[in-house]
Each structure stands twice: as structure tokens, then as C-alpha cells.
Scaffold this motif. Structure first.
Motif, mmCIF file in Angstrom:
data_model
loop_
_atom_site.group_PDB
_atom_site.id
_atom_site.type_symbol
_atom_site.label_atom_id
_atom_site.label_comp_id
_atom_site.label_asym_id
_atom_site.label_seq_id
_atom_site.Cartn_x
_atom_site.Cartn_y
_atom_site.Cartn_z
ATOM 1 N N GLY A 273 2.664 3.103 -8.268
ATOM 2 C CA GLY A 273 1.362 4.034 -8.655
ATOM 3 C C GLY A 273 0.248 3.952 -7.649
ATOM 4 O O GLY A 273 -0.572 4.914 -7.725
ATOM 5 N N THR A 274 0.514 3.231 -6.386
ATOM 6 C CA THR A 274 -0.524 3.130 -5.696
ATOM 7 C C THR A 274 -0.389 4.366 -4.692
ATOM 8 O O THR A 274 1.023 4.629 -4.130
ATOM 9 C CB THR A 274 -0.357 1.753 -4.723
ATOM 10 N N VAL A 275 -1.329 4.972 -4.258
ATOM 11 C CA VAL A 275 -1.518 5.918 -3.200
ATOM 12 C C VAL A 275 -1.072 5.327 -1.664
ATOM 13 O O VAL A 275 -1.905 4.562 -1.294
ATOM 14 C CB VAL A 275 -2.843 6.861 -2.929
ATOM 15 N N VAL A 276 -0.051 5.712 -1.031
ATOM 16 C CA VAL A 276 0.198 5.127 0.176
ATOM 17 C C VAL A 276 0.035 6.037 1.377
ATOM 18 O O VAL A 276 -0.055 5.504 2.426
ATOM 19 C CB VAL A 276 1.782 4.702 0.124
ATOM 20 N N GLU A 277 -0.214 7.151 0.946
ATOM 21 C CA GLU A 277 -0.640 8.246 2.205
ATOM 22 C C GLU A 277 -1.279 9.200 1.317
ATOM 23 O O GLU A 277 -1.066 9.756 0.337
ATOM 24 C CB GLU A 277 0.561 8.917 2.893
ATOM 25 N N ALA A 318 -8.181 8.275 -1.744
ATOM 26 C CA ALA A 318 -7.959 7.558 -0.586
ATOM 27 C C ALA A 318 -6.658 6.595 -0.709
ATOM 28 O O ALA A 318 -6.236 6.357 -2.011
ATOM 29 C CB ALA A 318 -9.003 6.438 -0.493
ATOM 30 N N VAL A 319 -6.323 6.078 0.369
ATOM 31 C CA VAL A 319 -5.032 5.313 0.124
ATOM 32 C C VAL A 319 -5.329 3.984 -0.374
ATOM 33 O O VAL A 319 -6.613 3.526 -0.104
ATOM 34 C CB VAL A 319 -4.501 4.952 1.612
ATOM 35 N N GLY A 320 -4.568 3.531 -1.360
ATOM 36 C CA GLY A 320 -5.020 2.249 -1.930
ATOM 37 C C GLY A 320 -5.440 2.468 -3.505
ATOM 38 O O GLY A 320 -5.340 1.685 -4.092
ATOM 39 N N GLU A 321 -5.802 3.892 -3.677
ATOM 40 C CA GLU A 321 -6.216 4.152 -5.299
ATOM 41 C C GLU A 321 -4.807 4.012 -5.976
ATOM 42 O O GLU A 321 -3.431 4.608 -5.418
ATOM 43 C CB GLU A 321 -7.036 5.462 -5.305
ATOM 44 N N VAL A 322 -5.103 3.995 -7.442
ATOM 45 C CA VAL A 322 -3.970 3.934 -7.993
ATOM 46 C C VAL A 322 -3.597 4.812 -9.215
ATOM 47 O O VAL A 322 -4.770 4.904 -9.894
ATOM 48 C CB VAL A 322 -3.906 2.357 -8.717
#
Length: 327
Positions: A273-277, A318-322
Motif C-alpha cells: 500500500g506504500t507509494v514507492v514512486e 509523496a513517496v512513503g504515503e500509504v
């Protein structure tokens, strides 16, 4: 010269159906010289919007435009069914396409050629109320349409005709439903022709190959990002456009309407579920339990559908948001 044989009158028929899926079949049968639709049975008007206004079914609206009498019994019990049958001529066919209720024995045995049903699967596989959604959930590459003689079971009657139809990799539920409705209408008309000609097969179903797929259950619309990327994408396909796959982002519900697999996804230690890009070039890429998924189209609560890139830009994701499950 010998006299030409008089043309046979069209077979007297009743049509039973409710949602949009049934419309191509009704539209194919009405102008046919093979049958005459004397009446339509459809579900009662139901409340559908926030104002709880009652709306007619798609089949009712179509039948009224075509000038066909419409009946909407709450139940198919004798006290409601018999007055309808008394108003109709003796029936050769009852055609059933996504009516939504079980057909009682009285009606099954009433028409001369039986009750003929169109089902959007290759029976006996995917019996039940959600064959198209479940086929997409399971990643099937092929499905089809089947006509059969209805009996007292759920999708257990003898088969008549079937047509196999491939499922393109990017096809969603709305697109599949439209395609099977169109192809199914053609098969239903062909079935009527072969039944009237006495050439229609009657093939018992193989119970050893039967599967049953229930209607969508509460909670199944929420994405489980811990599943492999392909499973997550297939869930999105099977739910789009309605009711749509749901996820949560910044404590708000978000519908995910389309996504694509990232081929040869690099390994990542990010939690599912984490935004990686997140970029204007790569778009919005999310980690799953196995592999990565690129979001293509989404719909925030209270907003219109939009590209995932527009959503990313507007919300500055942003990267890291879920993305997560229900609260």
C-alpha cells in the motif's frame, strides 16, 4: 405453379429481465420475425438515490419505449402470476435474461418450448449471481455465454448453445458485461431459431465441473494491498466502474478504477500500500504484497473520475504515503 407455404406466425413469448445487461437481448428479439414479445416482466421500481426516489428498471424503460406491456410483480407467486398469464395468449417461450429471482415451477412448465435463459458464463462453471465479476477476480483469460432450459435449480438446467469469448488483459467489468450482453443477444436469437427448427441440442450439465460464485459480499470492494499485484489489479477490474474498488488515502475513501502491472517489478521492502514512486513521468506506483502496481484512474469521494497523475499532482502525493483498507 405450386402455391407457397404460408409463413409461420411468430412464436408467442414473454420476456423477463431487469438490468442493462438484458437490453440487447430484448432489442434483438422484438424485431425478429421468429418471436413476438407479448409482455415483459421486470423487477419493481426501487429507490436508488439519496432522495430515495423510486426508479424504473432499464428493461421497463426500454419496454415502454417499444410499446410492450410491462408487469412488475413483487413475487412470482400464484396470486400475482396467474392474473398476468390470463392476460396473455398461450406462450411458446419465456425468455429470461438477468431477471433477478428464481422462476417457479408453474412458469417453468407453462410455455410450449420452456423457459430459456441466457447466462454470462460457460456453464457449469461460474453458476450464481456474479459470474462476470468472479471471472475477472480469478484472472480468467476466457469466458462465454450460454443458453439453457431453466429448471428448479440455480443455473442447473440442460445446456443449449455456448459461445467462448476471450477476455483481454485490460478489460474491466463494465466492458465485459457490455460485450457478453451483445454476444449473448445474438446467441439467444440463434437459440430460438434452432429450438423452433427442432435442431437445438439439449445437453445435461456435468456436476463434477460445476462451480458457484455468489453475489458481491459487503467488504469485498476494499482492496487488500497485501495480495500480489496481479490479484489487486484483477479485483480493480472486476469492480470497475461500479461499485469500484475502494482504498483509503489520508483518511478519505478513494475509488480505484484502473491500474496496470509493472512488468519485472524490482523487489522492494516497502509495506503493501506504500507509494514507492510519485512523479510526473512515472505516475503513481504502489507496493503490493508481491510486485508493484501503477494507478491509472481514480475517483476521490464527491469528485469525478480523474487520471491518477492528476490526482497525484493535485494532492501532491509523496513517496512513503500509504493507501490502506477501511477505517
Amino acid at each position: 405453379m405450386p402455391e407457397e407455404a404460408p409463413a409461420k406466425p411468430p412464436a408467442s413469448s414473454l420476456f423477463m429481465g431487469t438490468p442493462e445487461f438484458a437490453l440487447p437481448s430484448l432489442s434483438a428479439l422484438v424485431p425478429s420475425s421468429l418471436v413476438r414479445i407479448h409482455a415483459v416482466l421486470t423487477q419493481p421500481d426501487r429507490p436508488r438515490d439519496r432522495g430515495m426516489r423510486r426508479h424504473p428498471t432499464p428493461v421497463k424503460q426500454a419496454a415502454e419505449r417499444l410499446g410492450i406491456p410491462v408487469f412488475q410483480p413483487d413475487k412470482l407467486k400464484p396470486d400475482q402470476l396467474e392474473p398476468i398469464l390470463e392476460r396473455l395468449p398461450p406462450l411458446d417461450f419465456v425468455f429470461v435474461v438477468a431477471y433477478g429471482k428464481k422462476i417457479p415451477r408453474r412458469l417453468l412448465e407453462y410455455p410450449r418450448f420452456g423457459c430459456i435463459n441466457l447466462h454470462p458464463s460457460l456453464l457449469p462453471k461460474y453458476r450464481g449471481g456474479a459470474p462476470m465479476r468472479r471471472a475477472l477476480f480469478h484472472g480468467e483469460r476466457e469466458t462465454g455465454v450460454t443458453t439453457m432450459y431453466l429448471d428448479e435449480g440455480w443455473d442447473t438446467g440442460d445446456l443449449i448453445l455456448q459461445e467462448r469469448i476471450p477476455i483481454p488483459d485490460d478489460m474491466d467489468y463494465g466492458e465485459l458485461s457490455a460485450e457478453l450482453a451483445r454476444r449473448g443477444a445474438e446467441l439467444l436469437l440463434r437459440t430460438a431459431r434452432e429450438v423452433l427448427a427442432g435442431s437445438a441440442p439439449r445437453i445435461p450439465q456435468d456436476e463434477n465441473k460445476a462451480t458457484h460464485e455468489p453475489l458481491l459480499k459487503p467488504g469485498e470492494e476494499w482492496l487488500d494491498w497485501s495480495r500480489p499485484a496481479e490479484e489487486v489489479r484483477n479485483r480493480i477490474r472486476g469492480l470497475s466502474p461500479e461499485p469500484a474498488a475502494h482504498t483509503r488515502f489520508r483518511d478519505e475513501s478513494l475509488k480505484v478504477l484502473r491500474a496496470s502491472l509493472i512488468e519485472a517489478s524490482p523487489s522492494t521492502e516497502a509495506e503493501p500500500g506504500t507509494v514507492v514512486e510519485s512523479s510526473k513521468t512515472a505516475g503513481l506506483i504502489v507496493a503490493t504484497g508481491e510486485g508493484l502496481l501503477k494507478l491509472e484512474r481514480v475517483q476521490p469521494a464527491g469528485k469525478r473520475p480523474m487520471s491518477a497523475l492528476d490526482f497525484r499532482n493535485g494532492r501532491r502525493v509523496a513517496v512513503g504515503e500509504v493507501f490502506g483498507g477501511p477505517a
